[in-house]
Structures are given as C-alpha cells and as structure tokens.
Design an enzyme around this catalytic site. Structure first.
Site, mmCIF file in Angstrom:
data_model
loop_
_atom_site.group_PDB
_atom_site.id
_atom_site.type_symbol
_atom_site.label_atom_id
_atom_site.label_comp_id
_atom_site.label_asym_id
_atom_site.label_seq_id
_atom_site.Cartn_x
_atom_site.Cartn_y
_atom_site.Cartn_z
ATOM 1 N N TRP A 251 -53.898 19.415 -95.585
ATOM 2 C CA TRP A 251 -54.699 18.338 -96.188
ATOM 3 C C TRP A 251 -53.978 17.008 -96.100
ATOM 4 O O TRP A 251 -54.604 15.975 -95.865
ATOM 5 C CB TRP A 251 -55.101 18.696 -97.617
ATOM 6 C CG TRP A 251 -55.967 19.920 -97.632
ATOM 7 C CD1 TRP A 251 -55.657 21.140 -98.149
ATOM 8 C CD2 TRP A 251 -57.270 20.061 -97.048
ATOM 9 N NE1 TRP A 251 -56.685 22.021 -97.933
ATOM 10 C CE2 TRP A 251 -57.682 21.389 -97.260
ATOM 11 C CE3 TRP A 251 -58.121 19.193 -96.356
ATOM 12 C CZ2 TRP A 251 -58.915 21.874 -96.812
ATOM 13 C CZ3 TRP A 251 -59.347 19.670 -95.916
ATOM 14 C CH2 TRP A 251 -59.724 20.989 -96.142
ATOM 15 N N ASP B 163 -53.912 13.139 -103.828
ATOM 16 C CA ASP B 163 -55.029 14.061 -103.630
ATOM 17 C C ASP B 163 -54.740 15.235 -104.557
ATOM 18 O O ASP B 163 -53.840 16.038 -104.300
ATOM 19 C CB ASP B 163 -55.068 14.514 -102.165
ATOM 20 C CG ASP B 163 -56.100 15.616 -101.929
ATOM 21 O OD1 ASP B 163 -56.796 16.019 -102.897
ATOM 22 O OD2 ASP B 163 -56.195 16.084 -100.779
ATOM 23 N N LYS C 78 -63.226 22.666 -107.536
ATOM 24 C CA LYS C 78 -62.229 23.671 -107.906
ATOM 25 C C LYS C 78 -62.029 23.694 -109.425
ATOM 26 O O LYS C 78 -62.311 24.674 -110.076
ATOM 27 C CB LYS C 78 -60.921 23.400 -107.172
ATOM 28 C CG LYS C 78 -61.133 23.364 -105.651
ATOM 29 C CD LYS C 78 -59.894 22.937 -104.921
ATOM 30 C CE LYS C 78 -60.166 22.525 -103.494
ATOM 31 N NZ LYS C 78 -60.708 23.586 -102.649
#
Ligand code: PMP
Length: 367
Positions: free
Chosen positions: A109, A179, A203
């Site tokens: 990511w 992030d 999530k």
C-alpha cells in the site's frame, strides 16, 4: 416474489475488508432500514441536503470526534474513492510546487501511495523494509527524513504483511500523514499529532464506499483552487462533505459504528480487547512450531495476523477445513500466501477462541 426459505448463520468473519461489523449496528440498521425514526423514509431515500440527513452526518462527526478525541484544529471529511484515491488526492493538495514529500515504504500500500505521488510531484523514499520482504517496519534510526519535506507519509498497519508500527516515528515539525485504513481507532490515537489521517471505512469503521479523511485545518490552505473541484480538500471541508452527493447510507452506518465504539468503552477499551485477541492468537502460533508467524515479533500487527504452517502444503487444507467450521476468510493475500486472520474492532473474542481451538485440532490431526 417468493423468497426461498433459508436458515442463516453468521460465521466468524476474518476478512481483511470489507470486514465484520458489530452485530448491534447491523440490527439497528435493519430495524430502521424501512423507515428511519421520524423521517418517514429510509436513510437511502433521503436528500443529502435534508434536515434528517444533516443530523445523521453531523451526529456521525460529533460521535467520532468524541470517541477518538479529534480536536477542533482538524476537519473531518467523509469522501469517496477509497484510500486509493487518497494516494493521489493527498499529494495533489499537500505537495505544493517546488516541494518534496517523504514516504516510508512498509508494504504494497505504501508502494502504491508513492507511485501515485510521483505523478504529482517530487518524492523521496525516507525508509523501506522491502529488502527483508516487508516483515517489519523500520526503526527510527533507519529513517532518512528531510526536515523541509512537505509531509511524511506512513502506512500505520500493513494489511497484507501483517506488520504495524507500535509507535509512530518522530518526524519533527514536518506534517505526519498516515494511511490508517487497517488500524484506525483500534486503540487510542493522539489525533493532534497528525497532519492527515485517512482510511477507507470498510475495516474498522463501516461499509466500503466512505473514506474518512481527518486533516489539520491549517493544511487546507495548501489546496489550490486550480485543483479539480472534487479532489480539493478545502472544498469538501467548506461544504461539510456535501459538495456533491456523499455516500449517505455509508455515513449513517459509520455514525452507528462510532456510537457502538463509545458504548463499548471507547478506544482505550477497544485497544485492550484488540491486544488481548492478538496475544491469544500469537501465543497459539508460537506454541509448538507447527505454525509460524510471518511478521517479525516487534512489528506484529494486532489487526492482521499473518502466519504459515511449517508444512506449507497443508495450508489449503487448513483454510478449507476452517471455512467448513465457520471460520471464514483466513486465506492469506495472494502476494504473501499462507494464512491471515484479520481481527478488527468488531471481531469478537469468541472468534479468536474458536480459531485457536481449530488450530489445536488441526495440529493434532495433521502434526
Ligand atoms: N491502504 C491500506 C493499508 C489498505 O489495507 C487498503 C485496502 N486493503 C488500501 C489502502 C486500499 O483501500 P481502498 O480499497 O479503500 O482504496
């Protein structure tokens, strides 16, 4: 339309995201789905400019601010496009002409984030653990930070590799941008320390389709009016996340999840529970050598527990047998293989105990 008669049974859902939601939230949403109390219609049917929806969005923001201690110095935005759009939007807003941004790369990511930032302006890799296969996050003394950087970007939890920062690195006075998609609000967080925190909701916060972006208000001055309007943080902040039609239903669920977090005792209580869940599972992984953890011990994630079997040829059988026992979503990400148990805030402790029990039985019958 005739509906088939089925019995339903909720499994223990170890999915990395979209992920398990609190049952209380699902039941409340189900109860109010047809008619939101006092509104005479479903949340899905409401104008995003109506009074009832104003109350829903403002309530979601207020509850999040209360639960997570988000100070007035920071704006809360409910955007779309996932964390992936933030990979572009963030540098478009914060990486001003002539400046350079630092990225710390601890997994896929982070690599995706820096690849998008490169299309926008100058970037530097201020640290990376790629050489060791992303099994850990860097130590402070391994970072090479530019004191004049526009920001430092860090991925707080690496969903795929199962690694997590125990504490954020010291980046001095440079805005720290994170992030936090896979561990946001899984424990207390000093929001005031951050320039920007962003996370896809799917999530720890709610359904997919909402991206929470928390941005220090003084940084909004960097958003140039020449940016595409929909990609301009300052516009979304000014318009209270209603420049255009937001994901109204997703924001509603986010508000319910925030209220659930408060009812559970807040981030401190959730943090204690998450640590206990992870400790239980890691203890089983480390017990005999039949299983082995993927990430290095000091960098182990409390959210995504990645592990292998000593005999990797048994992993498919493990995942299949687990699914049959109602332990769903344990297959690891294709780039790492093995197994991954994602255990976000709403994942119940009983599910961890069920997994540990299954692991012992599997070891007894295959060891
Ligand atoms: N960052 C992290 C840490 C993630 O785990 C994910 C999704 N798994 C993303 C970014 C991408 O998020 P989205 O699908 O919301 O764009």
């Amino acid at each position: 339309m005739a509906m088939p008669l089925t019995t339903t049974h909720r499994v223990f859902n170890f999915s990395s995201g979209p992920a398990v939601l609190p049952e209380a939230v699902l039941r409340e949403a189900q109860r109010d789905l047809f008619e939101f109390p006092g509104a005479g219609m479903s949340v899905m049917e409401m104008s995003h400019r109506s009074k009832p929806f104003d109350r829903i969005l403002e309530g979601a923001e207020a509850t999040l601010r209360e639960v997570a201690g988000i100070p007035d110095t920071h704006a809360v935005l409910f955007l779309q496009g996932g964390a992936s759009l933030q990979f572009s939007m963030l540098p478009m807003n914060l990486l001003t002409a002539g400046a350079s941004a630092d990225y710390v790369i601890t997994g896929v990511w982070g690599e995706k984030a820096i690849a998008e930032a490169r299309k926008v302006g100058a970037v530097r890799v201020a640290g990376s653990t790629e050489a060791g296969g992303f099994r850990r996050v860097p130590r402070q003394d391994e970072l090479d930070l530019d004191p004049s950087a526009a920001f430092v970007h860090v991925t707080t939890n690496n969903t795929i590799y199962g690694s997590q920062w125990r504490a954020m690195p010291d980046v001095g006075s440079v805005p720290l941008v994170v992030d936090a998609s896979s561990d946001i609000f899984s424990a207390p967080m000093d929001v005031a320390r951050y320039g920007v925190i962003y996370a896809g909701a799917q999530k720890n916060l709610g359904p997919s389709g909402v991206t929470l972006v928390i941005v220090r208000k003084d940084l909004l001055a960097r958003s140039s009016p020449s940016l595409p309007t929909m990609l301009n943080y300052a516009v979304h902040a000014e318009q209270g996340s209603r420049y255009n039609t937001p994901n109204t239903f997703g924001i509603y669920i986010l508000g319910l999840v925030a209220a659930w977090m408060r009812a559970e005792g807040g981030l401190a209580a959730l943090g204690v529970r998450n640590a206990r869940k992870a400790a239980t599972l890691y203890a089983e992984i480390d017990r005999t050598g039949f299983y082995r953890g993927h990430a290095e011990v000091e960098s182990r994630s409390l959210m995504n527990v990645t592990f292998r079997l000593r005999d990797e040829s048994l992993e498919d059988a493990f995942a299949k047998a687990a699914t049959a026992e109602g332990l769903d979503g344990l297959k690891g990400h294709r780039s790492v293989g093995g197994l991954r148990a994602s255990m976000y805030n709403a994942f119940p402790e009983a599910g961890v105990e069920a997994l540990v029990h299954f692991m012992r039985e599997f070891e007894r019958t295959h060891g």
